[in-house]
Design a protein around this motif. Structure first.
Motif, PDB file in Angstrom:
ATOM      1  N   ASN A 186       0.836  -0.858  -0.200  1.00 30.49           N
ATOM      2  CA  ASN A 186      -0.214   0.467  -0.043  1.00 30.49           C
ATOM      3  C   ASN A 186       0.660   1.685  -0.068  1.00 30.49           C
ATOM      4  N   ASN A 188       2.773   4.031  -1.553  1.00 30.82           N
ATOM      5  CA  ASN A 188       2.016   5.082  -2.403  1.00 30.82           C
ATOM      6  C   ASN A 188       3.678   5.105  -3.733  1.00 30.82           C
ATOM      7  N   PHE A 218      -3.817  -1.750  -8.585  1.00 28.30           N
ATOM      8  CA  PHE A 218      -3.859  -0.735  -7.752  1.00 28.30           C
ATOM      9  C   PHE A 218      -3.410   0.460  -9.072  1.00 28.30           C
ATOM     10  N   HIS A 220      -5.756   2.416 -10.470  1.00 27.42           N
ATOM     11  CA  HIS A 220      -7.199   3.272 -10.364  1.00 27.42           C
ATOM     12  C   HIS A 220      -6.792   4.140  -8.985  1.00 27.42           C
ATOM     13  N   THR A 221      -5.817   3.708  -8.064  1.00 28.85           N
ATOM     14  CA  THR A 221      -5.582   4.501  -7.003  1.00 28.85           C
ATOM     15  C   THR A 221      -4.114   5.181  -7.547  1.00 28.85           C
ATOM     16  N   GLU A 224      -5.195   8.377  -9.713  1.00 23.23           N
ATOM     17  CA  GLU A 224      -6.343   9.076  -8.077  1.00 23.23           C
ATOM     18  C   GLU A 224      -5.183  10.116  -7.464  1.00 23.23           C
ATOM     19  N   HIS A 225      -4.201   9.404  -6.777  1.00 22.72           N
ATOM     20  CA  HIS A 225      -3.053   9.473  -6.129  1.00 22.72           C
ATOM     21  C   HIS A 225      -3.025  11.115  -7.173  1.00 22.72           C
ATOM     22  N   THR A 264     -11.318   7.461 -14.188  1.00 21.78           N
ATOM     23  CA  THR A 264     -10.669   8.737 -13.750  1.00 21.78           C
ATOM     24  C   THR A 264     -10.600   9.836 -14.731  1.00 21.78           C
TER      25      THR A 264
END
Length: 413
Positions: A186, A188, A218, A220-221, A224-225, A264
């Motif tokens: 998890n 980044n 990951f 999408h995450t 988004e970040h 996104t």
């Protein structure tokens, strides 16, 4: 005292042995090398003293010396673990990519480089870190280090260097296996390192097994970040650079990756319309500047994304955004796919008629941008200086990953 041959030990090392007991008290480069020889672990808190005693060039020499010792000790696991953790502490604290690269360059010229690199990958990724308080930072730089190693080996292969013609593939497979094993992290920084690494390593391939897997886990995450940071004045410069340099890899990826990207983009299209339009223009210009053979596929996919975004803004009758999207499309008027896409858009009855008419008018003109700029219905009502992203110097990958990965997106807006 693993790795130390006392019969051949130079006089200066004998002196160092008498005067040096730990990283807290060493006073010069020779003593630092001696501490590597005797397997003394460099702790996080001791780096301040190391930084005080040694300048950048001396630290490069020290990590180069560590690379030679690493290659000599491949049969001894414990000394290797201690040495690798000490080096990772230096890399994590140093904030100097040149130091990390100097270590890898020295390691890759050692006679038994394959064995040394294999053990480096295994221990950097899988070995336990004694510095529990800073384990996350050390592990993140370990992943970045192995990503950089893989990139360098791939570069040497492309240059045709014979020493990597056969062993290089074995090492790259080893690296991929270990990096994919940490893709459930998890963190980044780790995610951004993997995102860039697999995207670049599989650039141009029809099947992107590693990158598609990363995007599925990951993607999408991460997007988004990155887009949250893109729309924050303090972080937009580095976020834009990372996005532009990595977006072609996403545009080449599988259909699931395109769905993630489109979702996104649609979100930020309406949430941050003015800034998102700037991004679309910047990305279009970036793709136009890439070599044709490298960018043909991602340009076509980008145009397809723009068509879907145009359909979305037509639904809400957002004419300024519609004009910006059409302007980005016009930048690809020489692409083989452009005329076909125009036909699809103009014949789609679900798209608002005013948008379809302007697309057709644009496509029929030799001055597409002029047509879009002069159209009264779609002309911008805003006056004054046109907004833009902050411009800054290009930054290197490891800095980008650390800077962007450590930002708290909850505070970004």
């Amino acid at each position: 005292m693993s790795g130390l041959n006392e019969e051949k030990m130079p006089i200066m090392e004998t002196v160092a042995q008498e005067n040096t007991t730990s990283w807290k008290s060493f006073s010069n480069l020779d003593e630092a090398k001696y501490l590597i020889d005797v397997g003394s672990l460099l702790n996080w808190k001791d780096f301040k003293h190391l930084r005080k005693i040694l300048d950048d060039q001396q630290i490069k020499e020290l990590v180069g010396y560590g690379a030679m010792r690493l290659a000599e000790r491949v049969e001894s696991r414990l000394p290797e673990e201690i040495l690798i953790e000490s080096l990772l502490v230096i890399f994590a604290n140093g904030q100097n990519e040149d130091i990390l690269v100097a270590f890898l360059q020295e390691l890759l010229i050692q006679p038994n480089r394959l064995e040394a690199c294999m053990i480096l990958v295994e221990l950097a990724i899988a070995a336990e870190i004694s510095e529990t308080e800073h384990a996350d930072e050390i592990f993140a730089i370990a992943v970045a280090l192995i990503c950089e190693l893989g990139s360098m080996v791939r570069s040497f292969q492309q240059e045709g260097r014979s020493e990597f013609s056969t062993t290089g593939h074995k090492l790259l497979d080893h690296i991929s296996t270990y990096l994919l094993s940490v893709s459930n992290s998890n963190d980044n920084c780790i995610r951004l390192s993997l995102f860039h690494y697999f995207g670049n390593m599989e650039k141009g391939r029809t099947h992107k097994a590693g990158f598609n897997r990363i995007m599925g886990r990951f993607g999408h995450t991460v997007l988004e970040h990155l887009f949250t940071l893109l729309f924050n004045k303090k972080t937009e410069t580095v976020a834009l650079q990372f996005l532009l340099e990595n977006m072609p890899n996403i545009l080449e990826a599988d259909s699931h990756s395109q769905t993630i990207l489109q979702e996104t983009w649609k979100h930020y299209l309406l949430k941050k319309p003015e800034r998102f339009a700037l991004f679309i223009q910047a990305l279009g210009q970036y793709l136009v500047m890439l070599p044709d053979e490298e960018a043909r596929i991602c340009r076509k996919v980008f145009l397809q994304h723009l068509a879907l975004l145009l359909k979305k803004v037509a639904e809400v009758d957002h004419k300024e955004l519609g004009r910006e999207i059409m302007t980005a499309m016009a930048g690809f008027k020489r692409e083989p796919y452009f005329a076909e896409l125009v036909r699809v858009i103009t014949r789609d009855p679900s798209i608002r008629e005013s948008f379809r008419k302007l697309v057709a008018k644009m496509a029929e003109s030799a001055d597409m941008e002029g047509v879009l700029g002069r159209d009264e219905e779609f002309k911008s009502s805003k006056r004054g200086r046109k907004p833009s992203f902050n411009k800054g110097d290009k930054t290197r990958l490891i800095y980008q990953v650390k800077f962007l990965g450590q930002q708290a997106t909850a505070k970004a807006s």
